[in-house]
Motif scaffolding. Structure first.
Motif, PDB file in Angstrom:
ATOM      1  N   UNK A   1     -33.654 -12.446  -6.694  1.00 31.63           N
ATOM      2  CA  UNK A   1     -32.872 -11.927  -7.812  1.00 31.63           C
ATOM      3  C   UNK A   1     -33.572 -12.340  -9.098  1.00 31.63           C
TER       4      UNK A   1
ATOM      5  N   UNK B   1     -28.821 -16.387 -14.322  1.00 32.17           N
ATOM      6  CA  UNK B   1     -28.137 -16.599 -15.585  1.00 32.17           C
ATOM      7  C   UNK B   1     -26.672 -16.208 -15.516  1.00 32.17           C
TER       8      UNK B   1
ATOM      9  N   UNK C   1     -39.452 -12.871 -13.251  1.00 32.50           N
ATOM     10  CA  UNK C   1     -38.268 -12.030 -13.114  1.00 32.50           C
ATOM     11  C   UNK C   1     -38.606 -10.552 -13.203  1.00 32.50           C
TER      12      UNK C   1
ATOM     13  N   UNK D   1     -34.271 -11.692 -20.360  1.00 35.13           N
ATOM     14  CA  UNK D   1     -33.378 -12.710 -19.833  1.00 35.13           C
ATOM     15  C   UNK D   1     -33.592 -13.980 -20.658  1.00 35.13           C
ATOM     16  N   UNK D   2     -33.057 -13.901 -21.838  1.00 35.40           N
ATOM     17  CA  UNK D   2     -33.159 -15.026 -22.765  1.00 35.40           C
ATOM     18  C   UNK D   2     -31.877 -15.056 -23.605  1.00 35.40           C
ATOM     19  N   UNK D   3     -31.732 -16.122 -24.295  1.00 34.41           N
ATOM     20  CA  UNK D   3     -30.537 -16.224 -25.131  1.00 34.41           C
ATOM     21  C   UNK D   3     -30.649 -15.218 -26.280  1.00 34.41           C
TER      22      UNK D   3
ATOM     23  N   UNK E   1     -35.993  -2.791 -23.044  1.00 30.86           N
ATOM     24  CA  UNK E   1     -35.480  -3.679 -21.993  1.00 30.86           C
ATOM     25  C   UNK E   1     -35.599  -2.949 -20.660  1.00 30.86           C
TER      26      UNK E   1
ATOM     27  N   UNK F   1     -30.088  -5.108 -10.508  1.00 30.25           N
ATOM     28  CA  UNK F   1     -29.603  -6.227 -11.323  1.00 30.25           C
ATOM     29  C   UNK F   1     -28.541  -5.768 -12.311  1.00 30.25           C
TER      30      UNK F   1
ATOM     31  N   UNK G   1     -33.299 -17.211  -7.537  1.00 27.73           N
ATOM     32  CA  UNK G   1     -33.855 -16.939  -8.861  1.00 27.73           C
ATOM     33  C   UNK G   1     -35.363 -16.847  -8.751  1.00 27.73           C
ATOM     34  N   UNK G   2     -35.904 -15.713  -9.182  1.00 29.99           N
ATOM     35  CA  UNK G   2     -37.339 -15.496  -9.012  1.00 29.99           C
ATOM     36  C   UNK G   2     -38.169 -16.445  -9.870  1.00 29.99           C
TER      37      UNK G   2
ATOM     38  N   UNK H   1     -36.976 -19.629 -11.123  1.00 29.14           N
ATOM     39  CA  UNK H   1     -36.728 -21.039 -10.833  1.00 29.14           C
ATOM     40  C   UNK H   1     -36.788 -21.353  -9.343  1.00 29.14           C
TER      41      UNK H   1
ATOM     42  N   UNK I   1     -20.432 -10.339 -17.309  1.00 34.26           N
ATOM     43  CA  UNK I   1     -21.368 -11.225 -17.995  1.00 34.26           C
ATOM     44  C   UNK I   1     -22.629 -10.472 -18.412  1.00 34.26           C
ATOM     45  N   UNK I   2     -23.094  -9.632 -17.536  1.00 33.84           N
ATOM     46  CA  UNK I   2     -24.316  -8.892 -17.826  1.00 33.84           C
ATOM     47  C   UNK I   2     -24.086  -7.963 -19.020  1.00 33.84           C
TER      48      UNK I   2
ATOM     49  N   UNK J   1     -23.954  -9.900 -22.280  1.00 30.32           N
ATOM     50  CA  UNK J   1     -25.295 -10.321 -22.690  1.00 30.32           C
ATOM     51  C   UNK J   1     -26.060  -9.160 -23.280  1.00 30.32           C
TER      52      UNK J   1
END
Lengths: 742, 315
Positions: free
Chosen positions: A34, A38, B112, B207-209, B231, B237, B250-251, B253, B271-272, B275
């Motif tokens: 995945x 997050x 990712x 995928x960042x803040x 994006x 996903x 997680x790809x 981590x 959540x997605x 974001x």
């Protein structure tokens, strides 16, 4: 339901494997890549104890596919489709009545076992009993009941086994044929001593695909006896019964003494290291012992010894009794009564056929021809030439002489008729055709001149080269094709026109007949040779082929009325016309009317038979089949393999196509061990088969019989394929399985 | 402005349009089979141009700016001869964007991006960057390419040389998924190297803040750059589905998270979406448009949509 290969049912145990895999496998949750965690929220990992069976549809497909494959390999044999699957059965019992069942206790055990089976059935249960040896006899029809069969066994118990040889292939064909016409599923039980010698040459002949089940009950009585000797004996621990067989023949050259050749065969199947069978053989006549001999025969071996008896008893046609001094388990093959056959040349009469006036012919027979013929006949002491004798003013063949060579002028119808009359008297005749006498001033082929083999100038169209042998009937028993005719030239064969019915056996290159067989009637034979054998008309008398031709003619003549020296019990013996057969007790076997018409004779017990006809009395030794004397049993694997050969799809399935008519033809009533003439006697089994076919019980299931036999192929095979296909589809879809290796 | 149709026989025009549509609607899996990145870019750009019916000029202006007295060395082609005729003095016309614009491509090559089936997000990012590069070179703009994950991995300085495009395509072609993502650090590094104003195109899954993204993009915006944010996302996903509880790894981590399928149906998507909306807000604050490029949709469609937005005045 039964199975062809029930061992494959053990595969059903593997049904637990998919269940376990679906229940316990894949304990850890599936891991998938995945992009980021997050947004994810973790939950506690699943505990395996709380898991239930997953992918139930897939599991069901896998279980069914595995079960279908196991059943497919096991070969289930369902009797019928539909409600008749549980219908009543026809119980067929086959009882071995071969000669080996005379061994102590065997037949009694078989009867006891059979009675027990019949008593265990309801009294009205469908049951039939057949007795089998080399042929199969229906004791009770297959549409009878168990009580009928029990009653029939009493009669069989009194008569006991016969002298025939067990042929398990024949009995299986018979049982399969009965099952083919039976309206009910057939369960067969065979009571036998499982002789190894009774196995057919091809094991496929033991298959009876139409039988629902087959059970082989051993009655050889050695089941409880531990095998003696080294451990490399029979694999099932049974100990064969030792037995020895005696066979002999006696010949005499001078009529005073005799030479006896004895053959002793030890029963096979004995454990290695077993001591040879020791026997003392005595030769006697009229109670007087003439000679004796000690032999020791290893298991399965045949020992041949020669005994000389210097002085035979002064009786006509002496016969010798040759026997073991102490009989063994089967005494019938321990003694044999054999005639003393004199080895002497065949007598052949040679002369000119009598004309219509009874004279001895034209008298123009070449002296050379007589010389050539006499020399060829007496070659190797094969024959002794006898002149014709005067009887009632005519030249005739002497009494006791069975063959004759007669010179017959081709234009003398009376001489030809005389030759035919001779044949009708039972005497085989080779008629040497002499050329017609040419009218004065007319040149004929038989005229003298220069050229030819002896300076004769032939009539061969003036070429003087003659012609060779053209077509030869190689299929004729004379075996003319085996004779080298290469150097033989014919310059002026006797002109001769074959009559209707004549068979031209040999002709020249231009088609002129040389050798013709003319049917006369009766058992004697008439051959016409279109060559005067004077050495001028052809090279034939000088060629080696001439001696071969004369020898072949004598052999063929000798076979016309001869009987074989010995035959086996149950073997069909061709009979000459107008004979009577006397059994070993001296009783006539043929009724007065049968004596003229009987063409074959089937002895059904051993002994010295006598065939009496106008030529005198001839002996016929009837022996028990040597294979029946070998009491070696089958090993356990062979027996179990035999009993599994039902409702299979093996090569034996073709045997079921054999018509019952053929099976019925092969069967003759041998319930009583007496010799019977097998001319045109109707087979009782034909009636039995018809009775079964006409039975109305369960007739509707007969039509379903064919697909029922192979239902596991028709149903299970597509079903297994379908299940496997479904499993593949479902597994690919549900488990993300990449079966293409990607 | 109404595009002027080319006069062609009716039949051939129909066939041409059909062929153009066929090209434009090339699915990602079809592009994947093209193999060559140059061929992909050309195919996509052809489709884009066919859909727009005129050449785009992103960042290049032909608007008059001023007159300047002619000096030695000035190109005589830019002398305004009408003014000279009236005044007798030579003036040179100056335009906005007289100098070529610079396109800076910043491609996310983090781990990712190695997600998606049958084509990964990195594949689509490469195609998109190559297409933009093709368009830039088509109007002779300077081209610069950079890839990043946790750091700025590779950087091709701005260049107007003819070989700038092949080198850029080569860089993109050899880019493989790397480690984690540090968008802020990458943008900061790039900001230090990109001084000339131009268009900065960020291609990433973002995928960042959102605040970090805003901070990073603001540095470019304040320096006068146009910023475009693409994006790249895979449907797996956006709307992930699970038949049963599974561990999602997680790809970047390498850590597994056991997830309940029900959560993916509800909580994850909320959540997605939140974001994404935060990212969109951040982009708008720096004057950029957030363009979502799905790996299961034709690439040229997304590119066309972005160009139309720019035509209407948006960035």
């Amino acid at each position: 339901m039964s199975f062809v290969a029930p061992a494959f049912l053990a595969g059903l145990a593997f049904l637990a494997l998919p269940w376990l895999l679906h229940r316990f496998a894949d304990e850890a949750p599936e891991v998938r890549p995945f992009p980021t965690d997050r947004f994810l929220e973790a939950v506690p990992p699943p505990v395996s104890r709380t898991r239930r069976l997953r992918h139930r549809a897939l599991l069901a497909l896998r279980l069914l596919a595995l079960a279908a494959l196991c059943l497919l390999f096991a070969g289930p044999l369902l009797d019928r489709f539909g409600p008749s699957a549980n219908a009543e059965r026809l119980h067929l019992y086959a009882l071995d009545t071969s000669w080996s069942m005379r061994a102590p206790g065997r037949f009694e055990r078989a009867l006891d076992a059979l009675r027990s089976r019949l008593r265990a059935l309801p009294a009205d249960a469908a049951a039939g009993v057949v007795a089998f040896a080399d042929r199969t006899v229906t004791l009770t029809p297959a549409d009878g009941t168990a009580s009928d069969a029990l009653g029939a066994l009493d009669g069989l118990a009194r008569t006991g086994p016969g002298y025939g040889r067990a042929d398990y292939g024949e009995v299986m064909r018979r049982l399969d044929g009965l099952a083919a016409t039976a309206p009910l599923p057939v369960e067969a039980v065979v009571f036998t001593d499982v002789q190894a010698s009774g196995l057919p040459a091809r094991s496929a002949e033991l298959l009876a695909p139409r039988l629902t089940s087959l059970e082989v009950v051993r009655v050889d009585g050695s089941a409880d006896e531990p095998a003696a000797g080294p451990p490399d004996g029979p694999s099932d621990g049974r100990r064969p019964v030792p037995n020895a067989r005696l066979d002999a023949e006696a010949t005499s050259v001078d009529g005073v003494g005799a030479r006896i050749v004895v053959r002793v065969t030890g029963s096979g199947g004995m454990p290695a290291g077993t001591d040879p069978v020791r026997r003392r053989i005595t030769v006697s006549s009229g109670g007087e012992v003439l000679a004796d001999l000690d032999v020791a025969v290893p298991s399965g071996a045949t020992l041949e010894r020669t005994l000389d008896v210097p002085a035979l008893p002064p009786v006509e046609d002496p016969a010798l009794d040759i026997a073991f001094e102490v009989p063994d388990a089967l005494p019938d093959d321990d003694a044999v009564r054999v005639p003393v056959r004199e080895v002497r040349p065949v007598e052949v009469a040679l002369g000119t056929a009598a004309g219509s006036d009874g004279s001895s012919g034209r008298g123009d027979v070449s002296e050379a021809a007589a010389t050539f013929l006499g020399t060829a006949l007496e070659t190797d002491g094969r024959a002794r030439v006898e002149p014709l004798v005067e009887r009632s003013g005519a030249a005739t063949v002497p009494a006791g002489v069975a063959h004759a060579v007669l010179f017959v002028p081709v234009d003398d119808a009376a001489a030809m008729a005389g030759a035919v009359r001779t044949v009708e008297r039972g005497i085989d005749v080779l008629a040497v055709l002499l050329p017609a006498v040419a009218p004065p001033g007319t040149a004929t082929g038989g005229g003298a001149g220069a050229g030819g083999a002896l300076g004769r100038e032939g009539t061969d169209a003036g070429t003087g080269e003659g012609e060779g042998v053209g077509r030869v009937d190689e299929a004729h028993p004379l075996a003319l094709g085996d004779i080298d005719w290469y150097d033989v030239r014919f310059y002026s064969p006797t002109p001769f026109a074959p009559a209707d019915g004549d068979a031209v056996l040999m002709e020249t290159e231009r088609g002129a007949p040389l050798l013709v067989e003319r049917p006369v009637g009766g058992n004697a034979r008439l051959l016409l040779l279109a060559d005067p054998l004077d050495g001028e008309a052809s090279d034939l008398p000088f060629a080696p082929a001439f001696v071969d031709l004369v020898g072949a003619t004598l052999d063929w003549f000798g076979a016309s009325g001869a009987l074989p020296a010995s035959v086996r019990v149950g073997e069909s013996v061709p009979l000459p016309a107008n004979v009577q057969v006397l059994d070993p007790d001296g009783d006539a076997l043929l009724a007065l009317g049968d004596a003229a018409a009987a063409s074959t004779f089937v002895p059904e017990r051993p002994g010295l038979y006598r065939v009496v006809d106008g030529r005198g009395e001839r002996s016929l030794v009837v022996l028990i089949d040597a294979r029946e004397s070998d009491l070696a049993p089958m090993d356990g694997a062979a027996v179990s393999g035999w009993s599994r050969g039902t409702r299979g799809s093996g090569p034996g399935a073709d045997g079921g196509d054999r018509s019952d008519a053929n099976a019925a033809d092969a069967a003759t009533d041998t319930a009583t061990p007496t010799a019977s003439v097998r001319a045109d006697d109707p087979s009782p089994d034909a009636d039995a088969s018809a009775a079964i076919a006409d039975t109305s019980r369960g007739a509707s299931s007969v039509a379903a019989d064919a697909p029922a036999r192979l239902w596991h192929l028709y149903v299970l095979l597509p079903l297994a394929a379908l299940l496997l296909f479904g499993e593949t589809l479902l597994a690919n879809r549900r488990l993300d399985v990449r079966r293409d290796g990607s | 402005m109404t595009p002027t149709p080319t006069r062609t026989p009716a039949g051939s025009a129909t066939r041409a349009n059909a062929a153009a549509d066929a090209v434009r609607l090339l699915r990602p899996e079809v592009l994947a089979r093209l193999g060559s990145l140059e061929l992909v870019a050309k195919t996509v750009v052809d489709g884009v141009l066919t859909g727009l019916h005129r050449s785009p000029h992103f960042g290049h202006s032909q608007e008059f700016a001023e007159y300047r007295a002619y000096g030695d060395g000035d190109d005589l082609r830019f002398v305004d001869w009408n003014v000279y005729a009236r005044t007798g003095r030579a003036y040179v016309k100056r335009f906005h964007g007289d100098t070529s614009m610079q396109l800076t491509l910043l491609v996310d090559a983090s781990a990712s991006m190695d997600f998606g089936d049958p084509v990964s997000k990195l594949d689509v990012a490469r195609w998109l960057a190559a297409s933009l590069a093709w368009l830039a070179r088509r109007q002779r703009d300077a081209l610069s390419v950079a890839t990043f994950d946790e750091t700025l991995r590779e950087f091709q300085p701005p260049s107007t040389r003819p070989d700038a495009l092949p080198r850029a395509l080569g860089l993109l072609q050899r880019t493989v998924p790397g480690a984690g993502t540090d968008l802020v650090a990458a943008l900061a590094s790039l900001r230090a190297t990109v001084r000339r104003r131009g268009l900065v195109a960020l291609v990433s899954d973002l995928y960042a803040d959102p605040d970090d993204v805003l901070a990073g993009l603001q540095a470019f915006a304040h320096a006068g750059h146009d910023v475009a944010v693409f994006r790249v996302l895979d449907p797996g996903e956006i709307e992930p589905r699970l038949a049963r509880t599974a561990a999602l790894r997680d790809l970047e981590k390498g850590e597994d998270v056991v997830v309940d399928p029900a959560f993916l149906e509800r909580g994850y998507r909320e959540r997605f979406r939140a974001h994404h909306e935060a990212l969109d807000t951040a982009c708008r604050r720096v004057g950029a448009t957030l363009v979502t490029v799905r790996t299961d949709e034709p690439l040229d469609a997304a590119l066309q949509a972005w160009l139309r937005v720019r035509e209407r005045g948006g960035r």
